[in-house]
Design a protein around this motif. Structure first.
Motif, PDB file in Angstrom:
ATOM      1  N   VAL A   6       0.840  -1.192   0.000  1.00 56.28           N
ATOM      2  CA  VAL A   6       0.000   0.000   0.000  1.00 56.28           C
ATOM      3  C   VAL A   6       0.880   1.248   0.000  1.00 56.28           C
ATOM      4  CG1 VAL A   6      -0.241   0.123   2.527  1.00 56.28           C
ATOM      5  CG2 VAL A   6      -2.051   1.046   1.073  1.00 56.28           C
ATOM      6  N   ALA A   7       0.435   2.266  -0.714  1.00 53.46           N
ATOM      7  CA  ALA A   7       1.104   3.572  -0.684  1.00 53.46           C
ATOM      8  C   ALA A   7       0.550   4.374   0.486  1.00 53.46           C
ATOM      9  CB  ALA A   7       0.862   4.325  -1.990  1.00 53.46           C
ATOM     10  N   LEU A   8       1.348   5.264   1.013  1.00 55.09           N
ATOM     11  CA  LEU A   8       0.868   6.139   2.068  1.00 55.09           C
ATOM     12  C   LEU A   8      -0.152   7.128   1.489  1.00 55.09           C
ATOM     13  CD1 LEU A   8       1.137   6.969   5.058  1.00 55.09           C
ATOM     14  CD2 LEU A   8       2.853   8.637   4.308  1.00 55.09           C
ATOM     15  N   CYS A   9       0.270   7.873   0.469  1.00 54.70           N
ATOM     16  CA  CYS A   9      -0.599   8.874  -0.163  1.00 54.70           C
ATOM     17  C   CYS A   9      -0.728   8.564  -1.649  1.00 54.70           C
ATOM     18  CB  CYS A   9      -0.010  10.273   0.004  1.00 54.70           C
ATOM     19  SG  CYS A   9       0.175  10.802   1.713  1.00 54.70           S
ATOM     20  N   ALA A  10      -1.914   8.679  -2.163  1.00 54.54           N
ATOM     21  CA  ALA A  10      -2.186   8.376  -3.571  1.00 54.54           C
ATOM     22  C   ALA A  10      -1.612   9.447  -4.500  1.00 54.54           C
ATOM     23  CB  ALA A  10      -3.689   8.267  -3.787  1.00 54.54           C
ATOM     24  N   GLY A  11      -1.222   9.006  -5.692  1.00 52.11           N
ATOM     25  CA  GLY A  11      -0.891   9.913  -6.776  1.00 52.11           C
ATOM     26  C   GLY A  11       0.439  10.633  -6.703  1.00 52.11           C
ATOM     27  N   ARG A  12       1.339  10.205  -5.851  1.00 51.57           N
ATOM     28  CA  ARG A  12       2.613  10.916  -5.720  1.00 51.57           C
ATOM     29  C   ARG A  12       3.679  10.373  -6.669  1.00 51.57           C
ATOM     30  NH1 ARG A  12       1.933  14.936  -1.448  1.00 51.57           N
ATOM     31  NH2 ARG A  12       4.157  14.847  -1.136  1.00 51.57           N
ATOM     32  N   HIS A  13       3.785   9.059  -6.769  1.00 49.99           N
ATOM     33  CA  HIS A  13       4.751   8.392  -7.639  1.00 49.99           C
ATOM     34  C   HIS A  13       4.113   7.122  -8.172  1.00 49.99           C
ATOM     35  CE1 HIS A  13       8.034  10.778  -5.888  1.00 49.99           C
ATOM     36  NE2 HIS A  13       7.561  10.460  -4.700  1.00 49.99           N
ATOM     37  N   GLU A  14       4.575   6.681  -9.333  1.00 48.31           N
ATOM     38  CA  GLU A  14       4.190   5.359  -9.788  1.00 48.31           C
ATOM     39  C   GLU A  14       4.974   4.358  -8.946  1.00 48.31           C
ATOM     40  OE1 GLU A  14       3.892   2.826 -13.882  1.00 48.31           O
ATOM     41  OE2 GLU A  14       5.611   4.150 -13.643  1.00 48.31           O
ATOM     42  N   ILE A  15       4.295   3.353  -8.448  1.00 44.37           N
ATOM     43  CA  ILE A  15       4.943   2.365  -7.591  1.00 44.37           C
ATOM     44  C   ILE A  15       4.761   0.990  -8.217  1.00 44.37           C
ATOM     45  CG2 ILE A  15       5.034   1.306  -5.309  1.00 44.37           C
ATOM     46  CD1 ILE A  15       3.635   3.893  -4.282  1.00 44.37           C
ATOM     47  N   ILE A  16       5.882   0.328  -8.468  1.00 36.92           N
ATOM     48  CA  ILE A  16       5.890  -1.040  -8.947  1.00 36.92           C
ATOM     49  C   ILE A  16       6.690  -1.837  -7.930  1.00 36.92           C
ATOM     50  CG2 ILE A  16       6.521  -2.616 -10.812  1.00 36.92           C
ATOM     51  CD1 ILE A  16       4.535  -0.517 -11.762  1.00 36.92           C
ATOM     52  N   HIS A  17       6.080  -2.873  -7.367  1.00 42.06           N
ATOM     53  CA  HIS A  17       6.773  -3.713  -6.385  1.00 42.06           C
ATOM     54  C   HIS A  17       6.746  -5.149  -6.870  1.00 42.06           C
ATOM     55  CE1 HIS A  17       8.410  -4.931  -2.575  1.00 42.06           C
ATOM     56  NE2 HIS A  17       7.417  -5.795  -2.399  1.00 42.06           N
ATOM     57  N   GLU A  18       7.931  -5.687  -7.107  1.00 43.44           N
ATOM     58  CA  GLU A  18       8.084  -7.055  -7.609  1.00 43.44           C
ATOM     59  C   GLU A  18       7.245  -7.282  -8.860  1.00 43.44           C
ATOM     60  OE1 GLU A  18       7.290  -9.523  -4.184  1.00 43.44           O
ATOM     61  OE2 GLU A  18       9.231  -8.995  -3.282  1.00 43.44           O
ATOM     62  N   GLU A  56       0.579 -10.726   7.176  1.00 38.82           N
ATOM     63  CA  GLU A  56       1.715 -10.837   8.081  1.00 38.82           C
ATOM     64  C   GLU A  56       2.715  -9.701   7.896  1.00 38.82           C
ATOM     65  OE1 GLU A  56       2.690 -15.373   8.526  1.00 38.82           O
ATOM     66  OE2 GLU A  56       2.054 -14.932   6.463  1.00 38.82           O
ATOM     67  N   VAL A  57       2.805  -9.189   6.671  1.00 38.56           N
ATOM     68  CA  VAL A  57       3.737  -8.103   6.363  1.00 38.56           C
ATOM     69  C   VAL A  57       2.998  -7.014   5.604  1.00 38.56           C
ATOM     70  CG1 VAL A  57       5.851  -7.433   5.150  1.00 38.56           C
ATOM     71  CG2 VAL A  57       5.708  -9.675   6.237  1.00 38.56           C
ATOM     72  N   LEU A  58       3.082  -5.802   6.117  1.00 37.28           N
ATOM     73  CA  LEU A  58       2.528  -4.641   5.433  1.00 37.28           C
ATOM     74  C   LEU A  58       3.694  -3.876   4.826  1.00 37.28           C
ATOM     75  CD1 LEU A  58       0.016  -2.903   4.828  1.00 37.28           C
ATOM     76  CD2 LEU A  58       0.589  -1.602   6.877  1.00 37.28           C
ATOM     77  N   ASN A  59       3.722  -3.795   3.494  1.00 38.37           N
ATOM     78  CA  ASN A  59       4.735  -3.014   2.786  1.00 38.37           C
ATOM     79  C   ASN A  59       4.144  -1.632   2.537  1.00 38.37           C
ATOM     80  OD1 ASN A  59       6.835  -5.012   2.377  1.00 38.37           O
ATOM     81  ND2 ASN A  59       5.376  -6.043   1.053  1.00 38.37           N
ATOM     82  N   ASN A  89      13.902   6.504  -3.661  1.00 37.25           N
ATOM     83  CA  ASN A  89      15.231   7.041  -3.944  1.00 37.25           C
ATOM     84  C   ASN A  89      15.156   7.736  -5.296  1.00 37.25           C
ATOM     85  OD1 ASN A  89      17.877   7.420  -4.864  1.00 37.25           O
ATOM     86  ND2 ASN A  89      18.637   5.656  -3.725  1.00 37.25           N
ATOM     87  N   ARG A  90      15.137   9.043  -5.288  1.00 31.25           N
ATOM     88  CA  ARG A  90      14.966   9.782  -6.553  1.00 31.25           C
ATOM     89  C   ARG A  90      16.157   9.637  -7.484  1.00 31.25           C
ATOM     90  NH1 ARG A  90      15.206  15.809  -3.997  1.00 31.25           N
ATOM     91  NH2 ARG A  90      16.910  15.303  -2.631  1.00 31.25           N
ATOM     92  N   ASP A  91      17.323   9.286  -6.935  1.00 25.97           N
ATOM     93  CA  ASP A  91      18.498   9.095  -7.793  1.00 25.97           C
ATOM     94  C   ASP A  91      18.403   7.821  -8.618  1.00 25.97           C
ATOM     95  OD1 ASP A  91      19.632  11.454  -6.816  1.00 25.97           O
ATOM     96  OD2 ASP A  91      20.702  10.397  -5.216  1.00 25.97           O
ATOM     97  N   THR A  92      17.812   6.779  -8.056  1.00 29.20           N
ATOM     98  CA  THR A  92      17.708   5.502  -8.765  1.00 29.20           C
ATOM     99  C   THR A  92      16.309   5.243  -9.311  1.00 29.20           C
ATOM    100  OG1 THR A  92      17.134   4.248  -6.776  1.00 29.20           O
ATOM    101  CG2 THR A  92      19.499   4.496  -7.290  1.00 29.20           C
ATOM    102  N   GLY A  93      15.309   5.989  -8.810  1.00 29.47           N
ATOM    103  CA  GLY A  93      13.936   5.768  -9.230  1.00 29.47           C
ATOM    104  C   GLY A  93      13.345   4.484  -8.666  1.00 29.47           C
ATOM    105  N   THR A  94      13.938   3.976  -7.590  1.00 25.39           N
ATOM    106  CA  THR A  94      13.455   2.745  -6.959  1.00 25.39           C
ATOM    107  C   THR A  94      13.164   3.017  -5.486  1.00 25.39           C
ATOM    108  OG1 THR A  94      15.696   2.022  -6.383  1.00 25.39           O
ATOM    109  CG2 THR A  94      14.824   1.297  -8.520  1.00 25.39           C
TER     110      THR A  94
END
Length: 104
Positions: A6-18, A56-59, A89-94
């Motif tokens: 889950v993202a904290l706040c919507a619409g800030r960055h595109e998030i791709i996880h695994e 069990e884990v909240l990312n 990390n804005r330098d790596t985009g990850t």
């Protein structure tokens, strides 16, 4: 391990996880970041929603305001599951993981 992203706040960055987009956010819109009661109420609503789902884990992908983060962490501190904070990390985009709660 059953994980929830889950993202904290919507619409800030595109998030791709695994390889999967993270489209859910705890806070969809924050009109007044200084309304701590409202922020904590929304965090409480979110925690109530995920209770009983066997998570069990909240990312948590940190995408926004410090008051939103502290409001959420205050409410989540009694949750039994593990919380991993993911920082952009804005330098790596990850995102980089910070193992926050119940990892020890």
């Amino acid at each position: 391990m059953n994980q929830f992203n889950v993202a904290l706040c919507a619409g800030r960055h595109e998030i791709i996880h695994e390889g999967t987009p993270v489209n859910r956010a705890i806070y969809e819109h924050i009109e007044d970041p200084m309304d701590f009661d409202l922020l904590e109420g929304q965090a409480s609503d979110f925690m109530y929603e995920i209770e009983g789902e066997g998570i069990e884990v909240l990312n948590l992908f940190i995408t926004g305001l410090t008051p939103a983060l502290t409001s959420f962490l205050a409410l989540a501190s009694t949750w039994h599951g593990r919380i991993t904070l993911w920082h952009y990390n804005r330098d790596t985009g990850t995102y980089k993981a910070q193992y926050f709660q119940n990892w020890m």
